[in-house]
Design an enzyme around this catalytic site. Structure first.
Site, PDB file in Angstrom:
ATOM      1  N   ALA A 109      50.718  51.272  63.603  1.00 37.57           N
ATOM      2  CA  ALA A 109      51.940  51.368  62.804  1.00 37.57           C
ATOM      3  C   ALA A 109      52.328  52.823  62.542  1.00 37.57           C
ATOM      4  O   ALA A 109      53.510  53.170  62.551  1.00 37.57           O
ATOM      5  CB  ALA A 109      51.744  50.629  61.485  1.00 37.57           C
ATOM      6  N   CYS A 120      42.796  35.974  27.231  1.00 33.18           N
ATOM      7  CA  CYS A 120      44.094  36.012  26.531  1.00 33.18           C
ATOM      8  C   CYS A 120      45.248  36.439  27.429  1.00 33.18           C
ATOM      9  O   CYS A 120      46.401  36.411  27.008  1.00 33.18           O
ATOM     10  CB  CYS A 120      44.017  36.916  25.303  1.00 33.18           C
ATOM     11  SG  CYS A 120      43.914  38.671  25.713  1.00 33.18           S
ATOM     12  N   HIS A 165      49.875  39.501  46.885  1.00 34.95           N
ATOM     13  CA  HIS A 165      48.494  39.297  46.426  1.00 34.95           C
ATOM     14  C   HIS A 165      48.169  40.140  45.189  1.00 34.95           C
ATOM     15  O   HIS A 165      47.018  40.553  44.992  1.00 34.95           O
ATOM     16  CB  HIS A 165      47.501  39.594  47.554  1.00 34.95           C
ATOM     17  CG  HIS A 165      47.546  38.572  48.659  1.00 34.95           C
ATOM     18  ND1 HIS A 165      47.121  38.818  49.941  1.00 34.95           N
ATOM     19  CD2 HIS A 165      47.985  37.286  48.659  1.00 34.95           C
ATOM     20  CE1 HIS A 165      47.293  37.729  50.680  1.00 34.95           C
ATOM     21  NE2 HIS A 165      47.820  36.790  49.936  1.00 34.95           N
ATOM     22  N   GLN A 204      50.847  42.130  51.587  1.00 35.17           N
ATOM     23  CA  GLN A 204      49.618  41.438  51.187  1.00 35.17           C
ATOM     24  C   GLN A 204      48.627  42.453  50.624  1.00 35.17           C
ATOM     25  O   GLN A 204      47.558  42.085  50.157  1.00 35.17           O
ATOM     26  CB  GLN A 204      48.984  40.767  52.408  1.00 35.17           C
ATOM     27  CG  GLN A 204      49.858  39.714  53.047  1.00 35.17           C
ATOM     28  CD  GLN A 204      49.318  39.320  54.410  1.00 35.17           C
ATOM     29  OE1 GLN A 204      48.354  38.556  54.511  1.00 35.17           O
ATOM     30  NE2 GLN A 204      49.908  39.836  55.463  1.00 35.17           N
ATOM     31  N   CYS A 216      37.870  42.762  27.222  1.00 38.42           N
ATOM     32  CA  CYS A 216      39.089  42.894  26.421  1.00 38.42           C
ATOM     33  C   CYS A 216      38.686  42.876  24.941  1.00 38.42           C
ATOM     34  O   CYS A 216      37.593  42.407  24.584  1.00 38.42           O
ATOM     35  CB  CYS A 216      39.983  41.699  26.745  1.00 38.42           C
ATOM     36  SG  CYS A 216      41.513  41.594  25.830  1.00 38.42           S
ATOM     37  N   VAL A 269      46.997  45.480  48.256  1.00 36.82           N
ATOM     38  CA  VAL A 269      46.842  45.645  46.802  1.00 36.82           C
ATOM     39  C   VAL A 269      46.668  47.127  46.471  1.00 36.82           C
ATOM     40  O   VAL A 269      46.185  47.488  45.410  1.00 36.82           O
ATOM     41  CB  VAL A 269      45.614  44.837  46.312  1.00 36.82           C
ATOM     42  CG1 VAL A 269      45.869  43.344  46.433  1.00 36.82           C
ATOM     43  CG2 VAL A 269      44.342  45.220  47.081  1.00 36.82           C
ATOM     44  N   ASP A 270      47.054  48.007  47.423  1.00 37.37           N
ATOM     45  CA  ASP A 270      46.680  49.420  47.331  1.00 37.37           C
ATOM     46  C   ASP A 270      47.765  50.333  46.785  1.00 37.37           C
ATOM     47  O   ASP A 270      47.549  51.544  46.659  1.00 37.37           O
ATOM     48  CB  ASP A 270      46.215  49.924  48.711  1.00 37.37           C
ATOM     49  CG  ASP A 270      47.258  49.707  49.808  1.00 37.37           C
ATOM     50  OD1 ASP A 270      48.472  49.652  49.498  1.00 37.37           O
ATOM     51  OD2 ASP A 270      46.858  49.593  50.982  1.00 37.37           O
TER      52      ASP A 270
HETATM   53  P1  NAD Z   1      43.354  41.666  58.289  1.00 40.31           P
HETATM   54  O1  NAD Z   1      42.213  42.590  58.041  1.00 40.31           O
HETATM   55  O2  NAD Z   1      43.072  40.230  58.470  1.00 40.31           O
HETATM   56  O3  NAD Z   1      44.105  42.133  59.610  1.00 40.31           O
HETATM   57  C1  NAD Z   1      44.444  43.475  59.831  1.00 40.31           C
HETATM   58  C2  NAD Z   1      45.364  43.532  61.036  1.00 40.31           C
HETATM   59  O4  NAD Z   1      45.831  44.866  61.159  1.00 40.31           O
HETATM   60  C3  NAD Z   1      44.696  43.160  62.361  1.00 40.31           C
HETATM   61  O5  NAD Z   1      45.520  42.236  63.056  1.00 40.31           O
HETATM   62  C4  NAD Z   1      44.611  44.496  63.102  1.00 40.31           C
HETATM   63  O6  NAD Z   1      44.731  44.339  64.512  1.00 40.31           O
HETATM   64  C5  NAD Z   1      45.779  45.247  62.520  1.00 40.31           C
HETATM   65  N1  NAD Z   1      45.659  46.700  62.552  1.00 40.31           N
HETATM   66  C6  NAD Z   1      44.536  47.469  62.480  1.00 40.31           C
HETATM   67  N2  NAD Z   1      44.865  48.769  62.508  1.00 40.31           N
HETATM   68  C7  NAD Z   1      46.223  48.840  62.576  1.00 40.31           C
HETATM   69  C8  NAD Z   1      47.167  49.900  62.614  1.00 40.31           C
HETATM   70  N3  NAD Z   1      46.773  51.189  62.609  1.00 40.31           N
HETATM   71  N4  NAD Z   1      48.486  49.594  62.698  1.00 40.31           N
HETATM   72  C9  NAD Z   1      48.910  48.300  62.716  1.00 40.31           C
HETATM   73  N5  NAD Z   1      48.057  47.245  62.675  1.00 40.31           N
HETATM   74  C10 NAD Z   1      46.734  47.517  62.602  1.00 40.31           C
HETATM   75  O7  NAD Z   1      44.415  41.935  57.150  1.00 40.31           O
HETATM   76  P2  NAD Z   1      45.497  40.981  56.487  1.00 40.31           P
HETATM   77  O8  NAD Z   1      46.162  40.165  57.545  1.00 40.31           O
HETATM   78  O9  NAD Z   1      46.309  41.850  55.631  1.00 40.31           O
HETATM   79  O10 NAD Z   1      44.641  39.975  55.591  1.00 40.31           O
HETATM   80  C11 NAD Z   1      43.588  40.453  54.774  1.00 40.31           C
HETATM   81  C12 NAD Z   1      43.730  40.205  53.293  1.00 40.31           C
HETATM   82  O11 NAD Z   1      42.920  41.171  52.624  1.00 40.31           O
HETATM   83  C13 NAD Z   1      45.108  40.419  52.768  1.00 40.31           C
HETATM   84  O12 NAD Z   1      45.400  39.271  52.079  1.00 40.31           O
HETATM   85  C14 NAD Z   1      45.036  41.620  51.810  1.00 40.31           C
HETATM   86  O13 NAD Z   1      45.405  41.190  50.503  1.00 40.31           O
HETATM   87  C15 NAD Z   1      43.604  41.984  51.690  1.00 40.31           C
HETATM   88  N6  NAD Z   1      43.313  43.410  51.995  1.00 40.31           N
HETATM   89  C16 NAD Z   1      44.086  44.404  51.474  1.00 40.31           C
HETATM   90  C17 NAD Z   1      43.824  45.733  51.778  1.00 40.31           C
HETATM   91  C18 NAD Z   1      44.714  46.798  51.212  1.00 40.31           C
HETATM   92  O14 NAD Z   1      45.299  46.616  50.148  1.00 40.31           O
HETATM   93  N7  NAD Z   1      44.871  47.934  51.909  1.00 40.31           N
HETATM   94  C19 NAD Z   1      42.740  46.064  52.598  1.00 40.31           C
HETATM   95  C20 NAD Z   1      41.924  45.023  53.091  1.00 40.31           C
HETATM   96  C21 NAD Z   1      42.235  43.690  52.776  1.00 40.31           C
END
Ligand code: NAD
Length: 247
Positions: free
Chosen positions: A231, A129, A118, A100, A147, A102-103
């Site tokens: 993680a 376009c 996402h 999910q 654009c 986008v990084d």
């Molecule tokens: P979320 O912020 O809703 O949830 C993050 C989850 O990660 C929580 O359950 C938390 O307990 C857990 N967490 C925190 N630190 C952790 C670690 N060190 N190891 C493992 N788990 C850990 O995020 P989501 O469920 O991904 O939903 C948020 C939406 O926002 C997504 O759709 C995403 O597209 C977007 N998003 C992306 C980024 C990115 O690209 N890095 C950052 C922020 C949000």
């Protein structure tokens, strides 16, 4: 090493097809704030004001300014969790990652089969376009960027209110339906339809294992097991256990 990490290592080695679903939590240890944790993005930026497609259409310059300020997205490096998943794929033990995020950190770590549910923020898409360009190739000196056709460029990440890219949706559901082990890492599992992916896997008979310091909506309902730790700690432990089993 924890006994649970050893159990997950055994489950991965025994599985026919393992798929990982990742969320913002896997990138937290790379310095990218999650959305829902305290101190996260949504404490600073109201999603209604910044993360919806309506907000972008109302005031694209304001949303672009936030993107420009979000320097962590540009400077972050993969952490041991991203690197460990890439190693699992190279060892033939992980079929794909549905992310999910986008990084781009899974790809930067070396993962090849990544489904970006996402979209991604490395590219921009013209709202008139449909031209797609790398973010690096456009100037952000004046916002919003335009654009050649006169349309506004939008970051290619999926905003709330926008559909999931159809190919990513199809591939993710196919992976969920056909795996027999799903690792759900660092997601609160509240954003739909991504949150349905582990449910689809479970209904198709897969074992679902979470890695997350906190319990989620899936815990005890959909997931069979949760390792409540970061993680970046757990995934290297799982790899070490797999390597120990192989030697
Ligand atoms: P979320 O912020 O809703 O949830 C993050 C989850 O990660 C929580 O359950 C938390 O307990 C857990 N967490 C925190 N630190 C952790 C670690 N060190 N190891 C493992 N788990 C850990 O995020 P989501 O469920 O991904 O939903 C948020 C939406 O926002 C997504 O759709 C995403 O597209 C977007 N998003 C992306 C980024 C990115 O690209 N890095 C950052 C922020 C949000």
């Amino acid at each position: 090493m924890s006994e649970l990490s050893r159990r997950v290592a055994q489950a991965i080695c025994a599985a026919r097809k393992t798929v990982a679903l990742t969320g913002a939590g896997i990138s937290a240890e790379s310095g990218i704030p999650t959305f829902r944790d305290p101190g996260g993005l949504w404490d600073r930026y109201d999603p209604e004001e910044y993360a919806t497609i309506e907000a972008f259409r109302r005031n694209p310059a304001k949303v672009w300014q936030m993107m420009k300020d979000f320097t962590a997205l540009k400077t972050a490096r993969p952490n041991p969790a991203h690197i460990g998943l890439a190693q699992l794929e190279h060892m033939g033990l992980l079929h794909c990652i549905i992310t999910q995020n986008v990084d781009n950190l899974h790809q930067a770590a070396g993962s090849r089969n990544v489904i970006e549910f996402h979209g991604n923020m490395r590219q921009v898409i013209c709202q008139r376009c449909g031209t797609v360009l790398p973010l690096d190739e456009i100037s952000l000196d004046t916002l919003p960027p335009y654009c050649k056709c006169g349309g506004v460029f939008k970051p290619a990440g999926v905003f709330f209110g926008e559909p999931i890219p159809p190919q990513a949706l199809t591939r993710a559901y196919e992976a969920a339906r056909t795996c027999d082990l799903m690792l759900v890492i660092g997601t609160s599992a509240v954003v739909y339809p991504a949150a349905d992916i582990p449910v689809v896997a479970k209904q198709a008979g897969a074992q679902v294992i979470e890695i997350n310091p906190e319990c989620t909506d899936l815990t005890g309902r959909i997931s069979d097991l949760i390792i409540q730790d970061k993680a970046g700690v757990v995934i290297p432990q799982i790899l070490a256990a797999i390597n120990a089993m192989a030697s």
